[in-house]
Design a protein around this motif. Structure first.
Motif, PDB file in Angstrom:
ATOM      1  N   VAL A   7       0.519  -1.315   0.146  1.00 12.50           N
ATOM      2  CA  VAL A   7       0.118  -0.071  -0.227  1.00 12.50           C
ATOM      3  C   VAL A   7       0.928   1.466  -0.001  1.00 12.50           C
ATOM      4  CG1 VAL A   7      -2.128   1.106   1.408  1.00 12.50           C
ATOM      5  CG2 VAL A   7      -1.657  -1.206   0.713  1.00 12.50           C
ATOM      6  N   ASP A   8       1.573   1.253   1.144  1.00  9.59           N
ATOM      7  CA  ASP A   8       2.780   2.597   0.916  1.00  9.59           C
ATOM      8  C   ASP A   8       3.650   2.362  -0.649  1.00  9.59           C
ATOM      9  OD1 ASP A   8       2.506   2.804   3.838  1.00  9.59           O
ATOM     10  OD2 ASP A   8       3.773   1.915   4.394  1.00  9.59           O
ATOM     11  N   ALA A   9       3.792   0.989  -0.741  1.00  8.49           N
ATOM     12  CA  ALA A   9       4.748   1.970  -2.259  1.00  8.49           C
ATOM     13  C   ALA A   9       3.711   2.077  -3.494  1.00  8.49           C
ATOM     14  CB  ALA A   9       5.541   0.382  -2.817  1.00  8.49           C
ATOM     15  N   LEU A  10       2.463   1.416  -3.320  1.00 10.12           N
ATOM     16  CA  LEU A  10       1.651   2.268  -4.959  1.00 10.12           C
ATOM     17  C   LEU A  10       1.534   3.905  -4.266  1.00 10.12           C
ATOM     18  CD1 LEU A  10      -1.004  -0.820  -4.226  1.00 10.12           C
ATOM     19  CD2 LEU A  10       0.654   0.662  -6.423  1.00 10.12           C
ATOM     20  N   TYR A  14       1.853   6.663  -7.195  1.00  8.90           N
ATOM     21  CA  TYR A  14       0.616   7.281  -8.174  1.00  8.90           C
ATOM     22  C   TYR A  14       0.659   8.887  -7.231  1.00  8.90           C
ATOM     23  CZ  TYR A  14      -0.671   2.912 -10.426  1.00  8.90           C
ATOM     24  OH  TYR A  14      -0.452   2.195 -11.822  1.00  8.90           O
ATOM     25  N   GLY A  15       0.817   8.644  -5.787  1.00  7.04           N
ATOM     26  CA  GLY A  15       1.511   9.883  -5.300  1.00  7.04           C
ATOM     27  C   GLY A  15       2.055  10.852  -6.653  1.00  7.04           C
ATOM     28  N   ALA A  16       2.871  10.117  -7.140  1.00  2.00           N
ATOM     29  CA  ALA A  16       4.132  11.604  -7.936  1.00  2.00           C
ATOM     30  C   ALA A  16       3.935  11.218  -9.331  1.00  2.00           C
ATOM     31  CB  ALA A  16       5.729  10.081  -7.467  1.00  2.00           C
ATOM     32  N   MET A  17       3.142  10.662 -10.025  1.00  2.00           N
ATOM     33  CA  MET A  17       2.238  10.818 -10.933  1.00  2.00           C
ATOM     34  C   MET A  17       1.468  11.719 -10.271  1.00  2.00           C
ATOM     35  SD  MET A  17       2.189   6.793 -12.005  1.00  2.00           S
ATOM     36  CE  MET A  17       1.104   7.138 -13.387  1.00  2.00           C
TER      37      MET A  17
END
Length: 162
Positions: A7-10, A14-17
């Motif tokens: 969850v943290d990786a996702l 996607y936050g960076a996008m």
């Protein structure tokens, strides 16, 4: 060994996008529903979200957002007639053996060996896009799929996330 912080990786990816934080579903009070009959009498269907489609079908868009596409796959479809289009996971193993994410051959073997009552006439592939419109799934798409499963007299439905 540390656990994979999926969850943290996702969220970071996607936050960076520029995507908003995802509102993850939680079902802490989901009831357990035991099978109403022995497994050897159950009709089984499966859904993969791994971007799997028959070769004659259009491929899934690996970068899709809110892709509610849902393909039906005949129970006797040959397992060497599929393509995988998803950029979300490493599908090298599934490219070698589709059953990793879509256990079509294993279900047929289980039916042949009497371990399950039978394979449903239709199996499913879809919901692979990054779905941010979760309410559309809950209110419309999942109930529509449930109606189709009921039409096929499915006793056991296996969801295989990718």
């Amino acid at each position: 060994m540390d656990h994979i912080r999926y969850v943290d990786a996702l969220a970071a990816k996607y936050g960076a996008m520029g995507f908003p934080p995802y509102d993850w579903s939680r079902y802490d009070d989901a009831p357990f529903a035991p099978l109403a009959k022995p497994l050897a009498q159950c009709t089984v269907s499966v859904l993969t979200s791994g971007g799997v489609s028959r070769c004659a079908m259009p491929p899934f868009n690996p970068d899709a957002r809110n892709d509610f596409r849902l393909d039906t796959i005949e129970r006797d479809a040959p397992s060497d007639d599929f393509q995988i289009h998803d950029s979300y996971y490493d599908h090298a193993d599934a490219d070698h053996d589709l059953n990793c994410i879509f256990p079509i051959d294993r279900l047929r073997e289980m039916a042949r060996d009497g371990e399950i009552g039978g394979v449903a006439p239709r199996l499913w592939s879809g919901f692979m896009g990054r779905i941010y419109k979760r309410q559309a799934v809950l209110d419309d798409k999942a109930p529509a799929l449930a109606r189709e499963l009921k039409r096929d007299e499915v006793d056991l439905f296996i969801a295989v996330p990718a």
